[in-house]
Design a protein around this motif. Sequence first.
Motif, PDB file in Angstrom:
ATOM      1  N   ILE A  76       0.836  -1.207   0.000  1.00 37.99           N
ATOM      2  CA  ILE A  76       0.000   0.000   0.000  1.00 37.99           C
ATOM      3  C   ILE A  76       0.868   1.252   0.000  1.00 37.99           C
ATOM      4  O   ILE A  76       0.644   2.199  -0.764  1.00 37.99           O
ATOM      5  CB  ILE A  76      -0.940  -0.011   1.224  1.00 37.99           C
ATOM      6  CG1 ILE A  76      -1.926  -1.181   1.120  1.00 37.99           C
ATOM      7  CG2 ILE A  76      -1.687   1.318   1.335  1.00 37.99           C
ATOM      8  CD1 ILE A  76      -2.752  -1.399   2.372  1.00 37.99           C
ATOM      9  N   ILE A  77       1.889   1.262   0.870  1.00 35.54           N
ATOM     10  CA  ILE A  77       2.742   2.451   0.998  1.00 35.54           C
ATOM     11  C   ILE A  77       3.495   2.721  -0.297  1.00 35.54           C
ATOM     12  O   ILE A  77       3.553   3.861  -0.772  1.00 35.54           O
ATOM     13  CB  ILE A  77       3.725   2.273   2.171  1.00 35.54           C
ATOM     14  CG1 ILE A  77       2.953   2.254   3.495  1.00 35.54           C
ATOM     15  CG2 ILE A  77       4.766   3.387   2.180  1.00 35.54           C
ATOM     16  CD1 ILE A  77       3.800   1.831   4.690  1.00 35.54           C
ATOM     17  N   ASP A  79       2.668   1.784  -3.311  1.00 39.23           N
ATOM     18  CA  ASP A  79       1.706   2.230  -4.325  1.00 39.23           C
ATOM     19  C   ASP A  79       1.403   3.715  -4.157  1.00 39.23           C
ATOM     20  O   ASP A  79       1.288   4.455  -5.150  1.00 39.23           O
ATOM     21  CB  ASP A  79       0.405   1.430  -4.226  1.00 39.23           C
ATOM     22  CG  ASP A  79       0.552   0.028  -4.802  1.00 39.23           C
ATOM     23  OD1 ASP A  79       1.555  -0.226  -5.492  1.00 39.23           O
ATOM     24  OD2 ASP A  79      -0.335  -0.813  -4.534  1.00 39.23           O
ATOM     25  N   GLN A  80       1.279   4.164  -2.912  1.00 38.77           N
ATOM     26  CA  GLN A  80       1.027   5.578  -2.646  1.00 38.77           C
ATOM     27  C   GLN A  80       2.218   6.443  -3.059  1.00 38.77           C
ATOM     28  O   GLN A  80       2.058   7.532  -3.611  1.00 38.77           O
ATOM     29  CB  GLN A  80       0.702   5.795  -1.162  1.00 38.77           C
ATOM     30  CG  GLN A  80      -0.633   5.223  -0.717  1.00 38.77           C
ATOM     31  CD  GLN A  80      -1.784   5.875  -1.458  1.00 38.77           C
ATOM     32  OE1 GLN A  80      -1.837   7.090  -1.629  1.00 38.77           O
ATOM     33  NE2 GLN A  80      -2.727   5.053  -1.906  1.00 38.77           N
ATOM     34  N   ALA A  83       2.063   6.712  -6.777  1.00 41.50           N
ATOM     35  CA  ALA A  83       1.006   7.647  -7.177  1.00 41.50           C
ATOM     36  C   ALA A  83       1.439   9.083  -6.933  1.00 41.50           C
ATOM     37  O   ALA A  83       1.183   9.979  -7.744  1.00 41.50           O
ATOM     38  CB  ALA A  83      -0.279   7.332  -6.418  1.00 41.50           C
ATOM     39  N   LEU A  84       2.101   9.310  -5.777  1.00 35.00           N
ATOM     40  CA  LEU A  84       2.592  10.652  -5.459  1.00 35.00           C
ATOM     41  C   LEU A  84       3.606  11.125  -6.497  1.00 35.00           C
ATOM     42  O   LEU A  84       3.557  12.264  -6.968  1.00 35.00           O
ATOM     43  CB  LEU A  84       3.224  10.639  -4.061  1.00 35.00           C
ATOM     44  CG  LEU A  84       3.944  11.930  -3.618  1.00 35.00           C
ATOM     45  CD1 LEU A  84       2.982  13.106  -3.597  1.00 35.00           C
ATOM     46  CD2 LEU A  84       4.583  11.727  -2.250  1.00 35.00           C
TER      47      LEU A  84
END
Length: 305
Positions: A76-77, A79-80, A83-84
């Motif tokens: 999750i981290i 992927d974030q 995305a960032l």
Amino acid sequence: MEFAQRLRPSHLSLLLRIAETGQLQRAAQLCAMSQPAASRILAEVEERAGGPLFERHPKGMRPTALGEICVRHATIILDQFAALEAESRRISAGEVGRVRVGAVTGPAVGLLMPAVRDVKATTPDIEMTIEVAPSTTLVRGLVDGNFDFVIARLPPEHDSRDFRLYPARSEVVSLLVRPDHPLAGQGEVALEQLQGFEWVIQEVGSPIRQAVEAAFLERELRTPARVTNSSSFLVVLAMLAESDAIAPQTEEVAQMLAEGPLGGRLAALRLAEPILVSPCFIIQNRFRQIPPAARHVLDRVFAHL
């Protein structure tokens, strides 16, 4: 909390690669690090996590219950983070963002809107706010930070040294009438033929009003006497539909009203001598940098000059 704060993206990537491959050596290669470095990082992470994250088996490494939790959150981290990074690149490239632009009527139709259509076709995620207003309002808003740039005339109360000014198109006045107006379709029309008609025109002091009055005075003619003052298109359309009134507009606006969706319901008179309006400028605040998205729009405006 201390455990999470000390984790780095490289640590999280290593955990994911171990879980995917089941091999520390292969995971180290995929993370572009040596196996001893990978072993050291994994040992440090397990120590901070409070227990082993992987079980060692002859066929490879499998996540423990604690390891599965860490791997899930690492996914999750990361992927974030991805995305960032992607969104940051898009903002830096001017592909995303909010743009606030102001323009007087003629350039809004003939210059700004074609640029906006180009921008929307290539970068639809840019959010546009467009305000059409007199030059005084627009330049005041630019000074106050309400616009990224404007297309307007610089009012005399402002110092040109406070702005970046780029010449825009010169404006030509066109005279709109209803299709069955007595002068419609008669070829070139002289100013003398216009004096007896009613006019619906912008307020005293507006650039188009000044240009029309100057054209009459230069030919030693009386300026139109029967005048309704209004900048509202609704008022203009209503008066043209119900009378033989004449409405001066910029050429771009006249073409839109006579040849666009309202084509056939309005006509433009052909003047024997053109009436020119004082030119507009593309104006930026010298003391503010415009964001990348606004720069993208501005570049398209320049392309349509």
